[in-house]
Design an enzyme around this catalytic site. Structure first.
Site, PDB file in Angstrom:
ATOM      1  N   SER A 129      97.098  63.515  28.946  1.00  0.00           N
ATOM      2  CA  SER A 129      98.198  64.464  28.801  1.00  0.00           C
ATOM      3  C   SER A 129      98.431  65.435  29.959  1.00  0.00           C
ATOM      4  CB  SER A 129      98.725  65.143  27.410  1.00  0.00           C
ATOM      5  OG  SER A 129      97.744  66.169  27.163  1.00  0.00           O
ATOM      6  N   GLY A 138      96.858  62.007  24.832  1.00  0.00           N
ATOM      7  CA  GLY A 138      96.039  62.084  23.471  1.00  0.00           C
ATOM      8  C   GLY A 138      94.958  61.245  23.871  1.00  0.00           C
ATOM      9  N   ASN A 179      90.555  65.891  25.199  1.00  0.00           N
ATOM     10  CA  ASN A 179      90.816  65.725  24.037  1.00  0.00           C
ATOM     11  C   ASN A 179      89.573  65.096  23.123  1.00  0.00           C
ATOM     12  OD1 ASN A 179      93.837  65.347  23.641  1.00  0.00           O
ATOM     13  ND2 ASN A 179      93.561  63.925  25.250  1.00  0.00           N
ATOM     14  N   ASP A 239     102.300  75.530  23.405  1.00  0.00           N
ATOM     15  CA  ASP A 239     101.163  74.999  22.505  1.00  0.00           C
ATOM     16  C   ASP A 239      99.818  75.788  22.935  1.00  0.00           C
ATOM     17  OD1 ASP A 239     100.705  73.610  25.046  1.00  0.00           O
ATOM     18  OD2 ASP A 239     100.869  71.880  24.158  1.00  0.00           O
ATOM     19  N   HIS A 287      98.751  72.966  27.192  1.00  0.00           N
ATOM     20  CA  HIS A 287      99.102  72.441  28.361  1.00  0.00           C
ATOM     21  C   HIS A 287      99.862  73.185  29.343  1.00  0.00           C
ATOM     22  CE1 HIS A 287      99.257  69.205  25.105  1.00  0.00           C
ATOM     23  NE2 HIS A 287      98.770  68.460  26.240  1.00  0.00           N
TER      24      HIS A 287
END
Length: 228
Positions: free
Chosen positions: A44, A81, A109, A197, A200
């Site tokens: 991502s 992801g 991830n 979040d 990112h």
């Protein structure tokens, strides 16, 4: 008769001179650089999660390179992801025939899931083996494990990237977040540069990441063009 021969000789000389000058002009023209084709294989962070299209990593890197005179096509191979295993599963078909170089930015991830470092290493090694077999130049972008998994996990994970870069003779950029993080920091330390979040980067954060990583991408382009 003599006048006719003289005229013909002058005309021949004029044409010869014109052709010579034209050929010299063509030789003197600068060689047109061919487009360099790169793939950014990632998750991502590469894909541009949470950002409008022009604000993501790939379009901002494209613009940064273009501003510096590079004719580059940078393909966005980021999948939200994705783990190192996901990258390994799709690297072969992602490397279409025109691709000459690859930015590999995977592992975030794996960390979020707490996957064993040896698993991540094996997957990244598989990606580099595919690149080597296809004679693709690589810039390997590192990730740094947080301390909450313990010192052994952190040491094992952090060592993956520099060791593989040395083993496979790839270019190496130590940390995707290097442009926005203090030394030894985590994404949570990058105040004002992250999305809500905390994982990112926002558009301003991406710009700083691109600024930091850009010279390494230029080095990748140089390797491709020199054939080293």
């Amino acid at each position: 008769m003599m006048r006719s021969l003289t005229y013909g000789l002058r005309a021949w000389r004029s044409k010869t001179l014109a052709v010579t000058l034209m050929l010299c002009a063509i030789v003197a023209l600068p060689a047109r650089a061919e487009t360099v084709h790169l793939l950014a294989l990632g998750d991502s962070l590469t894909q541009g999660y949470g950002l409008i299209e022009d604000e993501g990593f790939v379009p901002q890197m494209r613009a940064w390179l273009a501003e510096r005179g590079h004719d580059v096509r940078l393909v966005n191979g980021g999948v939200s992801g994705d783990t190192t295993a996901g990258g390994l599963s799709r690297v072969e078909w992602s490397l279409t025939p025109e691709i000459e170089g690859m930015i590999v930015a995977l592992g975030g991830n794996d960390l979020l899931r707490g996957l064993p470092p040896e698993t991540s290493r094996a997957n990244l090694e598989g990606i580099l083996e595919v690149a080597e077999a296809q004679e693709i130049e690589v810039l390997l972008v590192g990730m740094t494990a947080p301390g909450n998994y313990g010192p052994d996990y952190k040491a094992g994970f952090d060592a993956i990237y520099p060791e593989l870069a040395e083993e496979y003779d790839t270019l190496y950029f130590p940390n995707f977040f290097r442009g926005i993080l203090p030394e030894g920091g985590t994404p949570q330390n990058a105040a004002g540069m992250m999305q809500g979040d905390g994982i990112h980067p926002n558009a301003d954060g991406v710009a700083l990441i691109v600024e930091a990583m850009g010279p390494s991408v230029e080095e990748l382009i140089s390797r491709i063009q020199s054939g080293d």
